[in-house]
Design a protein around this motif. Structure first.
Motif, PDB file in Angstrom:
ATOM      1  N   MET A   1       0.757  -1.176  -0.040  1.00  0.00           N
ATOM      2  CA  MET A   1      -0.054   0.137   0.039  1.00  0.00           C
ATOM      3  C   MET A   1       0.972   1.261  -0.042  1.00  0.00           C
ATOM      4  O   MET A   1       2.130   0.992   0.155  1.00  0.00           O
ATOM      5  N   ALA A   2       0.262   2.345  -0.372  1.00  0.00           N
ATOM      6  CA  ALA A   2       1.180   3.626  -0.470  1.00  0.00           C
ATOM      7  C   ALA A   2       1.084   4.030   0.863  1.00  0.00           C
ATOM      8  O   ALA A   2       0.333   4.206   1.741  1.00  0.00           O
TER       9      ALA A   2
ATOM     10  N   LYS B   1       0.067   7.381   3.353  1.00  0.00           N
ATOM     11  CA  LYS B   1      -0.903   8.257   3.455  1.00  0.00           C
ATOM     12  C   LYS B   1      -0.577   9.319   2.605  1.00  0.00           C
ATOM     13  O   LYS B   1       0.017  10.306   2.696  1.00  0.00           O
ATOM     14  N   GLN B   2      -1.629   9.780   1.611  1.00  0.00           N
ATOM     15  CA  GLN B   2      -1.176  11.012   0.649  1.00  0.00           C
ATOM     16  C   GLN B   2      -1.438  12.271   1.446  1.00  0.00           C
ATOM     17  O   GLN B   2      -0.916  13.323   1.071  1.00  0.00           O
TER      18      GLN B   2
ATOM     19  N   ARG C   1      -5.120   6.678  -7.282  1.00  0.00           N
ATOM     20  CA  ARG C   1      -4.939   6.103  -6.008  1.00  0.00           C
ATOM     21  C   ARG C   1      -5.814   5.205  -5.542  1.00  0.00           C
ATOM     22  O   ARG C   1      -5.388   4.077  -5.024  1.00  0.00           O
TER      23      ARG C   1
ATOM     24  N   ASN D   1      -5.032   1.210  -4.707  1.00  0.00           N
ATOM     25  CA  ASN D   1      -5.242   0.647  -3.090  1.00  0.00           C
ATOM     26  C   ASN D   1      -6.266  -0.440  -3.448  1.00  0.00           C
ATOM     27  O   ASN D   1      -6.085  -1.527  -2.715  1.00  0.00           O
ATOM     28  N   TYR D   2      -7.267  -0.335  -4.214  1.00  0.00           N
ATOM     29  CA  TYR D   2      -8.108  -1.426  -4.494  1.00  0.00           C
ATOM     30  C   TYR D   2      -7.503  -2.772  -4.860  1.00  0.00           C
ATOM     31  O   TYR D   2      -8.134  -4.031  -4.439  1.00  0.00           O
TER      32      TYR D   2
ATOM     33  N   GLN E   1      -4.595  -3.402  -4.362  1.00  0.00           N
ATOM     34  CA  GLN E   1      -3.514  -3.699  -3.323  1.00  0.00           C
ATOM     35  C   GLN E   1      -2.074  -3.666  -4.039  1.00  0.00           C
ATOM     36  O   GLN E   1      -1.194  -4.604  -3.753  1.00  0.00           O
TER      37      GLN E   1
ATOM     38  N   PRO F   1       1.489  -1.848  -4.382  1.00  0.00           N
ATOM     39  CA  PRO F   1       2.361  -0.544  -3.509  1.00  0.00           C
ATOM     40  C   PRO F   1       2.564   0.498  -4.568  1.00  0.00           C
ATOM     41  O   PRO F   1       2.927   0.299  -5.813  1.00  0.00           O
TER      42      PRO F   1
ATOM     43  N   ALA G   1     -10.205  -0.263   0.647  1.00  0.00           N
ATOM     44  CA  ALA G   1      -9.489   0.805  -0.151  1.00  0.00           C
ATOM     45  C   ALA G   1     -10.097   2.240  -0.323  1.00  0.00           C
ATOM     46  O   ALA G   1      -9.434   3.208  -0.176  1.00  0.00           O
TER      47      ALA G   1
ATOM     48  N   MET H   1      -9.363   3.760   3.080  1.00  0.00           N
ATOM     49  CA  MET H   1      -8.055   4.299   3.331  1.00  0.00           C
ATOM     50  C   MET H   1      -7.345   5.386   2.181  1.00  0.00           C
ATOM     51  O   MET H   1      -6.640   6.282   2.623  1.00  0.00           O
ATOM     52  N   THR H   2      -8.225   5.686   1.091  1.00  0.00           N
ATOM     53  CA  THR H   2      -8.050   6.672   0.293  1.00  0.00           C
ATOM     54  C   THR H   2      -8.743   7.827   0.361  1.00  0.00           C
ATOM     55  O   THR H   2      -8.233   8.880   0.080  1.00  0.00           O
TER      56      THR H   2
END
Length: 240
Positions: free
Chosen positions: A1-2, A4-5, A40, A44-45, A47, A49, A209, A212-213
């Motif tokens: 995962m990335a 946190k933007q 993004r 994330n959906y 998964q 990175p 996802a 978290m986005t």
């Protein structure tokens, strides 16, 4: 995962281009941009990175034009330096490149076209002019009329049918911001008038996802207030 933007300050002219050696994709992005958010969200959906580099679109770094000659975001960079830009082009590239990871689009060309047409229809109907934030009555009427039409269009639990799909992820960012817009512009958006849209939004918010986005409503509200005041602040809530 990335990462946190929300934690990444936007780079401006004169900044140094970040370098990554982790072998991940890099997304050149903009906080609060629905176009950037859809990329993004899709990553994330699935998964996948990725690195995030936020670009200040009103004071772009000079080096960014070598990534995207139009200077727009989002833009996706492969570890080998290959570049793809324009949000739906990027999204379809991700879907094809990582099709085995939670596939979303059908293989049939016509069915793909139908889904992409639906994305354009929903966004074209639900989009708003930013003058609605300034109390423009015509803009407010347009937003409310658009939401009424979208309510009529939504006939299933998700835009993609019985479960979340490509269309849902691509249109979600335009709806996620509605609660903040409603608080500023007092638009008519309620369970009484839009029960299907709001039920769909509730279902979307159960997807990891999406959660978290998504941006915090208060933070988005602060951003919209800065835009309304004519002093837009993409880094609202962040520390340099």
């Amino acid at each position: 995962m990335a990462p946190k933007q929300d934690s990444i300050i936007h780079l401006r002219a004169g900044s140094t281009q970040p370098k990554f050696d982790n072998g991940y994709l890099t997304v050149y992005s903009l906080r609060f941009s629905p176009f950037s958010e859809r990329v993004r969200l899709l990553l994330n959906y699935k998964q996948i990175p990725f690195n995030i580099v936020n670009i200040h679109i009103r004071d772009r770094p000079e080096w960014y034009y070598k990534k995207n000659p139009l200077g727009k975001v989002p833009c996706l960079e492969e570890p080998d330096g290959s570049i793809v830009y324009e949000s739906l082009v990027v999204a379809e590239y991700i879907e094809d490149r990582y099709h085995d990871q939670r596939p979303l689009l059908p293989a049939d060309p016509y069915q793909r076209a139908v889904q992409k047409q639906l994305i354009e229809l929903v966004i074209g109907t639900a989009s708003y002019n930013h003058t609605v934030l300034e109390g423009n009555p015509d803009a407010k009427k347009t937003v409310e009329g658009g939401l009424d039409k979208v309510e009529e269009l939504l006939q299933t639990d998700y835009w993609s049918g019985g479960e979340c799909g490509f269309v849902d992820l691509m249109v979600w960012p335009w709806f996620e911001r509605l609660p903040a817009i409603q608080r500023i512009a007092a638009i008519r958006f309620s369970p009484e008038h839009h029960p299907k849209i709001l039920a769909w939004m509730d279902r979307m918010l159960t997807i990891p996802a999406v959660k978290m986005t998504a941006y915090d409503t208060e933070e988005r509200l602060a951003f919209l207030e800065s835009r309304k005041a004519g002093a837009i602040n993409f880094d609202v809530g962040l520390q340099s």
